[in-house]
Design a protein around this motif. Structure first.
Motif, PDB file in Angstrom:
ATOM      1  N   PHE A 280      39.603 -26.236 -26.692  1.00 42.39           N
ATOM      2  CA  PHE A 280      40.089 -26.458 -28.056  1.00 42.39           C
ATOM      3  C   PHE A 280      38.960 -26.760 -29.046  1.00 42.39           C
ATOM      4  N   ASP A 281      37.711 -26.487 -28.655  1.00 44.01           N
ATOM      5  CA  ASP A 281      36.606 -26.589 -29.609  1.00 44.01           C
ATOM      6  C   ASP A 281      36.778 -25.526 -30.696  1.00 44.01           C
ATOM      7  N   THR A 282      36.497 -25.893 -31.931  1.00 42.84           N
ATOM      8  CA  THR A 282      36.715 -24.976 -33.057  1.00 42.84           C
ATOM      9  C   THR A 282      35.474 -24.875 -33.937  1.00 42.84           C
ATOM     10  N   PHE A 283      35.417 -23.782 -34.690  1.00 41.39           N
ATOM     11  CA  PHE A 283      34.402 -23.614 -35.726  1.00 41.39           C
ATOM     12  C   PHE A 283      34.865 -24.319 -37.000  1.00 41.39           C
ATOM     13  N   SER A 284      33.921 -24.592 -37.870  1.00 40.40           N
ATOM     14  CA  SER A 284      34.294 -25.030 -39.217  1.00 40.40           C
ATOM     15  C   SER A 284      34.853 -23.834 -39.971  1.00 40.40           C
ATOM     16  N   ALA A 285      35.528 -24.089 -41.087  1.00 36.31           N
ATOM     17  CA  ALA A 285      36.135 -23.000 -41.865  1.00 36.31           C
ATOM     18  C   ALA A 285      35.092 -21.985 -42.308  1.00 36.31           C
ATOM     19  N   ALA A 286      33.895 -22.449 -42.666  1.00 33.80           N
ATOM     20  CA  ALA A 286      32.847 -21.546 -43.136  1.00 33.80           C
ATOM     21  C   ALA A 286      32.265 -20.708 -42.006  1.00 33.80           C
ATOM     22  N   GLN A 287      32.297 -21.222 -40.769  1.00 37.30           N
ATOM     23  CA  GLN A 287      31.694 -20.522 -39.632  1.00 37.30           C
ATOM     24  C   GLN A 287      32.672 -19.622 -38.886  1.00 37.30           C
ATOM     25  N   THR A 288      33.950 -19.727 -39.170  1.00 38.58           N
ATOM     26  CA  THR A 288      34.947 -18.957 -38.425  1.00 38.58           C
ATOM     27  C   THR A 288      34.725 -17.466 -38.603  1.00 38.58           C
ATOM     28  N   PRO A 289      34.488 -16.723 -37.508  1.00 34.61           N
ATOM     29  CA  PRO A 289      34.251 -15.277 -37.642  1.00 34.61           C
ATOM     30  C   PRO A 289      35.538 -14.530 -37.963  1.00 34.61           C
ATOM     31  N   ALA A 290      35.370 -13.373 -38.597  1.00 30.28           N
ATOM     32  CA  ALA A 290      36.534 -12.543 -38.916  1.00 30.28           C
ATOM     33  C   ALA A 290      36.996 -11.748 -37.708  1.00 30.28           C
ATOM     34  N   GLN A 291      36.108 -11.584 -36.741  1.00 29.40           N
ATOM     35  CA  GLN A 291      36.427 -10.784 -35.553  1.00 29.40           C
ATOM     36  C   GLN A 291      35.805 -11.447 -34.328  1.00 29.40           C
ATOM     37  N   GLY A 292      36.464 -11.299 -33.171  1.00 30.81           N
ATOM     38  CA  GLY A 292      35.934 -11.865 -31.946  1.00 30.81           C
ATOM     39  C   GLY A 292      35.026 -10.899 -31.212  1.00 30.81           C
ATOM     40  N   ASN A 293      34.374 -11.413 -30.166  1.00 31.93           N
ATOM     41  CA  ASN A 293      33.459 -10.586 -29.374  1.00 31.93           C
ATOM     42  C   ASN A 293      34.189  -9.591 -28.490  1.00 31.93           C
ATOM     43  N   GLY A 294      35.460  -9.843 -28.257  1.00 32.61           N
ATOM     44  CA  GLY A 294      36.225  -8.942 -27.403  1.00 32.61           C
ATOM     45  C   GLY A 294      36.193  -9.361 -25.949  1.00 32.61           C
ATOM     46  N   LEU A 295      37.042  -8.731 -25.159  1.00 28.33           N
ATOM     47  CA  LEU A 295      37.147  -8.996 -23.729  1.00 28.33           C
ATOM     48  C   LEU A 295      36.257  -8.016 -22.977  1.00 28.33           C
ATOM     49  N   ASP A 296      35.623  -8.485 -21.922  1.00 22.62           N
ATOM     50  CA  ASP A 296      34.818  -7.605 -21.081  1.00 22.62           C
ATOM     51  C   ASP A 296      35.670  -6.404 -20.673  1.00 22.62           C
ATOM     52  N   PRO A 297      35.195  -5.171 -20.940  1.00 22.05           N
ATOM     53  CA  PRO A 297      36.002  -3.988 -20.608  1.00 22.05           C
ATOM     54  C   PRO A 297      36.433  -3.933 -19.151  1.00 22.05           C
ATOM     55  N   LEU A 298      35.605  -4.442 -18.245  1.00 20.94           N
ATOM     56  CA  LEU A 298      35.950  -4.408 -16.829  1.00 20.94           C
ATOM     57  C   LEU A 298      37.185  -5.253 -16.517  1.00 20.94           C
ATOM     58  N   LEU A 299      37.502  -6.205 -17.406  1.00 21.45           N
ATOM     59  CA  LEU A 299      38.653  -7.077 -17.178  1.00 21.45           C
ATOM     60  C   LEU A 299      39.938  -6.529 -17.783  1.00 21.45           C
ATOM     61  N   MET A 300      39.832  -5.443 -18.537  1.00 20.13           N
ATOM     62  CA  MET A 300      41.042  -4.845 -19.116  1.00 20.13           C
ATOM     63  C   MET A 300      41.656  -3.882 -18.113  1.00 20.13           C
ATOM     64  N   HIS A 301      42.246  -4.487 -17.098  1.00 18.40           N
ATOM     65  CA  HIS A 301      42.848  -3.758 -15.982  1.00 18.40           C
ATOM     66  C   HIS A 301      44.091  -4.537 -15.562  1.00 18.40           C
ATOM     67  N   PRO A 302      45.188  -3.855 -15.209  1.00 18.98           N
ATOM     68  CA  PRO A 302      46.423  -4.584 -14.863  1.00 18.98           C
ATOM     69  C   PRO A 302      46.240  -5.644 -13.784  1.00 18.98           C
ATOM     70  N   SER A 303      45.366  -5.382 -12.798  1.00 22.21           N
ATOM     71  CA  SER A 303      45.160  -6.371 -11.733  1.00 22.21           C
ATOM     72  C   SER A 303      44.614  -7.680 -12.271  1.00 22.21           C
ATOM     73  N   MET A 304      43.809  -7.584 -13.354  1.00 21.58           N
ATOM     74  CA  MET A 304      43.171  -8.790 -13.874  1.00 21.58           C
ATOM     75  C   MET A 304      44.161  -9.715 -14.591  1.00 21.58           C
ATOM     76  N   ILE A 305      45.345  -9.196 -14.922  1.00 15.94           N
ATOM     77  CA  ILE A 305      46.370 -10.052 -15.510  1.00 15.94           C
ATOM     78  C   ILE A 305      46.916 -11.011 -14.451  1.00 15.94           C
TER      79      ILE A 305
END
Length: 740
Positions: free
Chosen positions: A146-171
């Motif tokens: 639950f650590d958060t950025f300040s309002a000024a530091q909050t990015p508009a986009q995230g880094n994304g999920l590792d592509p290797l983890l976007m697989h049904p088994s990983m759910i």
């Protein structure tokens, strides 16, 4: 929401610490009200952790990048079901999931046993809350989700999920592993409570064995899902690489397998008390050891979270568990003496004991070889790397011996086998095994791999033995009830689910190991570079590279190939395999180059799975050399354009900057440039590296795992009330006999 989450973690930590104190005080003073209060602290902790995890899930689903963990592990472009699985891809989220599951399962077992094991349960409660306190402390102070950025530091986009983890088994794979690990803490905690109180009969085993079986089942499913992910996602063609983290999950699974078998001897004969306690305690220690490997960066692994500061706390917990458990076993050694002894080496007790020894030997071998790189570094200063060949000479013979004992155990008598018993039970299965041996040697060239042939024969021996037991039991029931064969079989299994569920597990193990033996011994593979129109031959099949394929979006670029597979001039299957590259967040890659980051990529295999063999293919390389100059040129042009826009709007607001970018159609032209470069893969195709595999019987591995899981569910499913009442009466009779 972040502040609320942090407050819940701190409140949960306070509740856990209070519950430990209340449980210990209640146990020592005999105050039942304090014992009940400690148990209710676990219920409260479970509710708090569920709320905390729901809050984290909401943050991921809503793309709340003010949360650091969401910004690190998710993005707006990720499908919702992967966003919901993204929390356990991170260090912070996995710790929260761990303590949530631990508190949930602990609450269930404490509720079930609230009127039993009155002396043992408070100590088990304190131990379970101790585990919760440890993980909550890490989540609250070292890896807070639950650590958060300040309002000024909050990015508009995230880094994304590792592509290797976007697989049904990983759910499902990580939650199943965590479920197995956390369920393992339950028999560990009750065994510890039994040692502390000296109540070392079979009661703690009877009330926790279902949770041990559930831990075995969940951990086994998690391991198989991980193997399936490796087979279909990593692009190397295998399913088990003896990776450190793979081994970390396998070792406690093998240890709890030994425990599940040997507790039958304690329940039946009052034997192996010290052995059973040691097995269940070692299972708990190995669970924490596996968690240490994942979170410390101690050993290299594709599954690990990388180097972190959490290794030291886990080492401290491991040391405490080892010293505490060994000390208690030594202290209670007189109370752990067996009530009986093995009458003959030709008995079911002996077979179970030998089976246990093989399982423990497997754990020792895997543990030693896994840690050998670090051991060699400590001794010689040089870290020696080991791979799958280091395991094979030791694991394969032990696996063969294990299958043999698995076949013999259920068919041999308790106490002492007679010659008539051996002849009656073994003639049929041994004959079937010999028939399989003859057929394999005559019809195939498998004779060049004697260890694989041995596994086929022993697997057939196991299956025939189980079929014989099911046939005899069903026939005996039909003779009494006159039911039809299917009805008699179902009724037989329903009346003794634990026994016949175990038999199904044995069949699944045999089928699974046959699949492993065949696919690892007789696999044909070839790594080759091909241009469109070229072909190669492999194990009687012709793989023809028909044409390249390409799709490009702002989310990913996929470069693939259509492969036509024929045999003797006859079409067999068309395979489509591609490698996808996802935009990087590294500014040094350039405006165009960030879309062609081959290090941020995954492979989609082309697979034709069948009962006898799999035909497998993958684009094994993202060779971007032919378009490297175009990427460099595009980076320069768009960087210059972007800098011009920055100069023009240097003194304006962000809104003005965004308006100029939109008016210049900067992103539209960028996407056109990316699509144009990607299209050259089709318009001017270049050689591509492929890995082609013909894999015999690998589907038997997955089919065997399904049989094992089904057998586990059968054994785990509650018995009808009448059968439970009979079992309880038998248990009370054994207790009365022990006290007499």
């Amino acid at each position: 929401m972040g502040q609320l989450g942090r407050a819940i973690l701190l409140l949960g930590l306070c509740v856990a610490v209070y519950g430990i104190g209340a449980s210990i005080y209640g146990a020592r003073s005999g105050r039942r009200d304090w014992v009940v209060s400690g148990r209710r602290a676990m219920y409260s902790l479970s509710g708090l952790m569920i709320v905390a995890f729901v809050l984290l899930e909401i943050a991921f689903v809503r793309n709340n990048f003010a949360f650091k963990v969401v910004a690190q592990s998710s993005a707006t472009t990720i499908p919702t079901f992967y966003k919901m699985a993204a929390p356990w891809s991170s260090q912070q989220g996995s710790l929260l999931l761990w303590v949530t599951l631990l508190s949930l399962w602990s609450s269930i077992v404490l509720y079930i046993t609230r009127k039993r094991m009155r002396e043992i349960a408070p100590w088990a409660t304190a131990t379970l809350l101790g585990f919760a306190t440890f993980f909550l402390s890490l989540a609250a102070f070292a890896a807070n989700p639950f650590d958060t950025f300040s309002a000024a530091q909050t990015p508009a986009q995230g880094n994304g999920l590792d592509p290797l983890l976007m697989h049904p088994s990983m759910i499902i794979h990580p939650p199943m592993l965590y479920t197995g690990y956390t369920l393992m803490a339950i028999p560990f905690s009750f065994a510890l409570g039994a040692l502390i109180t000296g109540k070392l009969g079979s009661e703690w085993i009877r009330d926790t064995r279902r949770f041990a079986l559930a831990a075995w089942l969940a951990l086994g499913i998690g391991i198989i899902l991980g193997a399936r992910w490796s087979y279909t996602e990593l692009g190397w063609g295998g399913y088990w690489g003896w990776d450190a983290v793979e081994n970390a999950a396998l070792m406690p699974w093998l240890m709890i397998t030994a425990f599940i078998h040997s507790i039958q001897i304690q329940e039946k004969r009052g034997m192996l008390k010290v052995w059973n306690v040691s097995l269940v305690l070692l299972s708990g220690v190995l669970t924490v050891f596996g968690t240490f490997l994942v979170r410390s960066g101690f050993l290299d692994s594709i599954h690990a979270f990388g180097a972190s500061t959490l290794g030291i706390p886990f080492l401290g917990l491991l040391a405490l568990m080892l010293v505490g458990t060994v000390s208690l076993i030594i202290y209670r050694r007189e109370s752990l003496r067996s009530d009986d002894q093995i009458d003959s080496l030709l008995s079911r007790e002996a077979m179970f004991l030998f089976q246990n020894l093989v399982l423990v030997a497997l754990v020792f071998v895997i543990f030693w070889i896994t840690l050998f790189p670090k051991i060699s570094q400590l001794i010689s200063g040089t870290q020696i790397s080991v791979g799958p060949p280091a395991f094979t000479p030791f694991v394969v013979p032990l696996a063969l011996l294990l299958v043999l004992l698995t076949a013999i155990g259920p068919m041999i008598s308790w106490r002492r086998a007679t010659l008539a018993n051996l002849r009656s039970n073994f003639v049929g299965p041994v004959s079937f095994g010999l028939i399989v041996l003859i057929l394999v040697l005559i019809l195939t060239d498998a004779g060049r791999k004697p260890l694989a042939v041995a596994m086929f024969v022993l697997g057939a021996f196991v299956i025939a033995g189980v079929v014989q037991e099911l046939y005899r039991g069903t026939a005996a029931r039909r003779a009494i009830t006159k039911d039809a064969w299917p009805a008699a079989l179902v009724a037989l299994v329903r009346r003794n689910r634990r026994r016949y569920g175990g038999y199904l597990v044995h069949v699944g193990v045999a089928v699974l190991l046959i699949g492993i033996a065949a696919s690892s011994s007789f696999q044909h593979s070839r790594n080759v570079w091909l241009r469109p129109g070229q072909s190669i031959s492999l194990d009687g099949y012709i793989f023809h590279y028909v044409r390249p394929t390409e799709t490009a979006t702002s989310e990913r670029i996929s470069l693939g190939s259509i492969i036509d597979v024929t045999q003797n001039g006859r079409h067999v299957v068309t395979l489509n395999t591609y490698r996808s590259m996802y935009p990087s967040t590294n500014p040094s890659d350039g405006v165009i180059g960030r879309f062609f980051d081959s290090s941020n990529a995954d492979s989609t295999i082309g697979l034709d799975a069948g009962p006898f063999q799999d035909i497998w293919s993958v684009v094994n390389s993202s060779n971007l050399t032919p378009v490297a100059k175009d990427i460099t040129k595009g980076n320069a042009l768009f960087a210059a354009e972007y800098n011009q826009i920055l100069k023009k709007t240097a003194h304006d607001s962000n809104a003005a900057f965004n308006r100029v970018v939109a008016e210049s159609h900067f992103y539209e032209y960028r996407d056109l440039a990316v699509n144009g470069i990607a299209s050259k893969y089709v318009q001017h195709p270049w050689p591509v590296q492929f890995l082609f595999i013909v894999d015999p019987l690998v589907s038997w591995l997955w089919f065997g795992a399904i049989i094992m899981a089904f057998g586990g569910f059968v054994a785990l499913w509650p018995m009808p009330f009448a059968a439970r009442r009979r079992e309880l009466a038998l248990y009370r009779a054994r207790v009365a006999r022990d006290l007499a």
